[in-house]
Scaffold this motif. Sequence first.
Motif, PDB file in Angstrom:
ATOM      1  N   UNK A   1      -6.113  11.492  -7.713  1.00  0.00           N
ATOM      2  CA  UNK A   1      -5.816  10.374  -6.907  1.00  0.00           C
ATOM      3  C   UNK A   1      -5.255  10.650  -5.609  1.00  0.00           C
ATOM      4  N   UNK A   2      -5.835  10.550  -4.330  1.00  0.00           N
ATOM      5  CA  UNK A   2      -4.922  10.789  -3.139  1.00  0.00           C
ATOM      6  C   UNK A   2      -4.391   9.515  -2.622  1.00  0.00           C
ATOM      7  N   UNK A   3      -3.131   9.458  -2.168  1.00  0.00           N
ATOM      8  CA  UNK A   3      -2.410   8.415  -1.640  1.00  0.00           C
ATOM      9  C   UNK A   3      -2.173   8.615  -0.316  1.00  0.00           C
ATOM     10  N   UNK A   4      -2.400   7.801   0.591  1.00  0.00           N
ATOM     11  CA  UNK A   4      -2.195   8.047   1.965  1.00  0.00           C
ATOM     12  C   UNK A   4      -1.915   6.583   2.994  1.00  0.00           C
ATOM     13  N   UNK A   5      -1.095   6.760   3.743  1.00  0.00           N
ATOM     14  CA  UNK A   5       0.091   7.441   4.210  1.00  0.00           C
ATOM     15  C   UNK A   5       1.512   7.009   3.746  1.00  0.00           C
ATOM     16  N   UNK A   6       2.112   7.769   3.006  1.00  0.00           N
ATOM     17  CA  UNK A   6       3.304   7.340   2.324  1.00  0.00           C
ATOM     18  C   UNK A   6       4.490   7.954   2.804  1.00  0.00           C
ATOM     19  N   UNK A   7       4.543   8.698   4.019  1.00  0.00           N
ATOM     20  CA  UNK A   7       5.764   9.570   4.467  1.00  0.00           C
ATOM     21  C   UNK A   7       5.903   9.548   5.994  1.00  0.00           C
ATOM     22  N   UNK A   8       4.813   9.408   6.603  1.00  0.00           N
ATOM     23  CA  UNK A   8       5.069   9.542   8.008  1.00  0.00           C
ATOM     24  C   UNK A   8       4.822   8.391   9.045  1.00  0.00           C
TER      25      UNK A   8
ATOM     26  N   UNK B   1     -13.592  -0.265  -8.020  1.00  0.00           N
ATOM     27  CA  UNK B   1     -13.337   0.710  -9.337  1.00  0.00           C
ATOM     28  C   UNK B   1     -13.357   1.957  -9.445  1.00  0.00           C
ATOM     29  N   UNK B   2     -13.586   2.602  -8.335  1.00  0.00           N
ATOM     30  CA  UNK B   2     -13.811   4.199  -8.706  1.00  0.00           C
ATOM     31  C   UNK B   2     -13.270   5.125  -7.404  1.00  0.00           C
ATOM     32  N   UNK B   3     -12.182   4.242  -6.779  1.00  0.00           N
ATOM     33  CA  UNK B   3     -11.651   4.858  -5.612  1.00  0.00           C
ATOM     34  C   UNK B   3     -10.930   6.178  -5.909  1.00  0.00           C
ATOM     35  N   UNK B   4     -11.118   7.181  -5.456  1.00  0.00           N
ATOM     36  CA  UNK B   4     -10.243   8.506  -5.466  1.00  0.00           C
ATOM     37  C   UNK B   4      -9.363   8.677  -4.368  1.00  0.00           C
ATOM     38  N   UNK B   5      -9.434   7.930  -3.300  1.00  0.00           N
ATOM     39  CA  UNK B   5      -8.366   7.946  -2.087  1.00  0.00           C
ATOM     40  C   UNK B   5      -8.018   6.470  -1.983  1.00  0.00           C
ATOM     41  N   UNK B   6      -6.776   6.246  -1.955  1.00  0.00           N
ATOM     42  CA  UNK B   6      -6.197   4.908  -1.819  1.00  0.00           C
ATOM     43  C   UNK B   6      -5.525   4.909  -0.418  1.00  0.00           C
TER      44      UNK B   6
ATOM     45  N   UNK C   1      -0.760  12.761   9.641  1.00  0.00           N
ATOM     46  CA  UNK C   1      -0.873  11.776   8.498  1.00  0.00           C
ATOM     47  C   UNK C   1      -0.294  12.554   7.260  1.00  0.00           C
ATOM     48  N   UNK C   2       0.151  12.029   6.286  1.00  0.00           N
ATOM     49  CA  UNK C   2       0.689  12.581   5.101  1.00  0.00           C
ATOM     50  C   UNK C   2      -0.350  12.031   3.921  1.00  0.00           C
ATOM     51  N   UNK C   3      -0.580  13.016   2.797  1.00  0.00           N
ATOM     52  CA  UNK C   3      -1.293  12.525   1.799  1.00  0.00           C
ATOM     53  C   UNK C   3      -0.629  13.218   0.501  1.00  0.00           C
ATOM     54  N   UNK C   4      -0.311  12.291  -0.479  1.00  0.00           N
ATOM     55  CA  UNK C   4      -0.071  12.886  -1.583  1.00  0.00           C
ATOM     56  C   UNK C   4      -1.288  12.992  -2.745  1.00  0.00           C
TER      57      UNK C   4
ATOM     58  N   UNK D   1       5.818   1.439   3.297  1.00  0.00           N
ATOM     59  CA  UNK D   1       6.400   0.805   2.194  1.00  0.00           C
ATOM     60  C   UNK D   1       5.553   0.888   1.040  1.00  0.00           C
ATOM     61  N   UNK D   2       4.386   0.216   1.070  1.00  0.00           N
ATOM     62  CA  UNK D   2       3.650   0.081  -0.050  1.00  0.00           C
ATOM     63  C   UNK D   2       3.024   1.618  -0.626  1.00  0.00           C
ATOM     64  N   UNK D   3       2.818   2.709   0.263  1.00  0.00           N
ATOM     65  CA  UNK D   3       2.652   4.170   0.025  1.00  0.00           C
ATOM     66  C   UNK D   3       3.583   4.622  -0.696  1.00  0.00           C
ATOM     67  N   UNK D   4       4.949   4.509  -0.314  1.00  0.00           N
ATOM     68  CA  UNK D   4       5.942   5.083  -1.021  1.00  0.00           C
ATOM     69  C   UNK D   4       6.192   4.589  -2.435  1.00  0.00           C
ATOM     70  N   UNK D   5       5.916   3.198  -2.605  1.00  0.00           N
ATOM     71  CA  UNK D   5       6.179   2.547  -3.994  1.00  0.00           C
ATOM     72  C   UNK D   5       5.047   3.006  -4.786  1.00  0.00           C
ATOM     73  N   UNK D   6       3.947   3.084  -4.286  1.00  0.00           N
ATOM     74  CA  UNK D   6       2.806   3.291  -5.127  1.00  0.00           C
ATOM     75  C   UNK D   6       2.878   4.831  -5.779  1.00  0.00           C
TER      76      UNK D   6
END
Length: 456
Positions: free
Chosen positions: A292-299, A390-395, A278-281, A401-406
Amino acid sequence: MRLVNRTFDELEPGDTAELRRLITADDLFVFAVASGNYNPMHLTETDLDADGQTERVAPGMFVASLISAVLGTQLPGPGTVYRRQVLDFHNRALAGQEVVVRARVLSKADGFVRLATEVRRLADDAPLVTGEAEVAAPSEPFAAEDVEIPGLIVQRHRHFEALLDRARPLPALPTAVVCPDDTNSLAGTLMARRESIITPILVGRAAAIHAAAAELHADLSGIEIVDVETDLAAATRACALVHEGRVQAVMKGHLHTDDLLKPMVDRDTGLRIGRRLTHVFVMDVPGQPEPILVTDAAINIAPDLLTKQDICQNAIDLARSLGMDPRVGVLSAVETVNPAIQSSIDAALLSKMADRGQITGGHVEGPLAMDNAIDLAAARTKGLQGSVAGRANILVVPGIDAGNMLAKQLAFMSHAEGAGLVLGARVPVILNSRSDSPMSRLASCAVAAIHSLAKG
């Protein structure tokens, strides 16, 4: 903010007003941009005057400018116009120190008011600036509620700076860099080497690597180069270097992500350890209190529930290694379960799986819409409670599609820097894109080094 003035007729000698202000590093950057004063003494943590202490000294005129805040908002308040200001400077203020600013009416005549002014350091009451102001006081009363001005966000990536500070003292991470045969990927590699974050082994076409180095005027002396002819062969050789114990990370150079990852998922010679890759930004968004961690935006293109379970767990493990308290917001278009929206069902199931111990090490809540995942006021408006809303640090996003755009929205509209890492393999895989900035490439290596050490 509520603003009320005191007219000339209302003022009397002896009237006073004061405010307190914490001076922050961001204040100094804002003042530098507004004034054009880029003196490094005010912006860097270096000892420019050889007094044995790092600087980050507040400019004297910034400290003095706080006097105008008292005059313009309190005494006399809105409608006040400066005529004269005398200033005497006594001591320095540093970022992180709190000051108190005071004004006292001395006399008034013909519409003008004289005031004694001072700024003092709160901790020890040391005078910083003293003087006297003469102003034209307002003649008409003014009172207003909820006065607002546009907020400012300093585009400084303090979270990545902190990660780099953590990574530099660590042992340099032995890293197989796959196909660093263009200037972008090779420059990022050499930068991380200069910072002692990685020890690279360059795997790819040796002639192309040397050509990129020549274009950069870079010296590759002391760096091992493994000469292989194709991208796929280079990625395969990088996996072999991991199995041989020679490297503890793999870094993408100038090749397609599919070619990099294909050998890693091979059943016999790859790097899988049971979980899905899995990929994490890791995004450093200016103005946010933590990464802020965004996952999964690439795999994973359209992950199913079990894949999302691994996406959550990998991100939690990474967040913990970075010293964060993982709070996972599983995103959907809505914050309630809707049978017609599969992502809302998956989010609810992931939340329950965390409650039952199938996902461990962090708090998981969903479904959450983007607003009530990251904004506490939005969460409370919707009546959402708990430790994540209201306090998420992992999204965790519904799909690629959504991950790449975010991630790209955060980068190009919110001015974030992003470090990319692939998890779920035997070693962290540093995944950079060709458009990544030097800070992003360096931060990706720092994240990999910190995570690798945390995994043991």
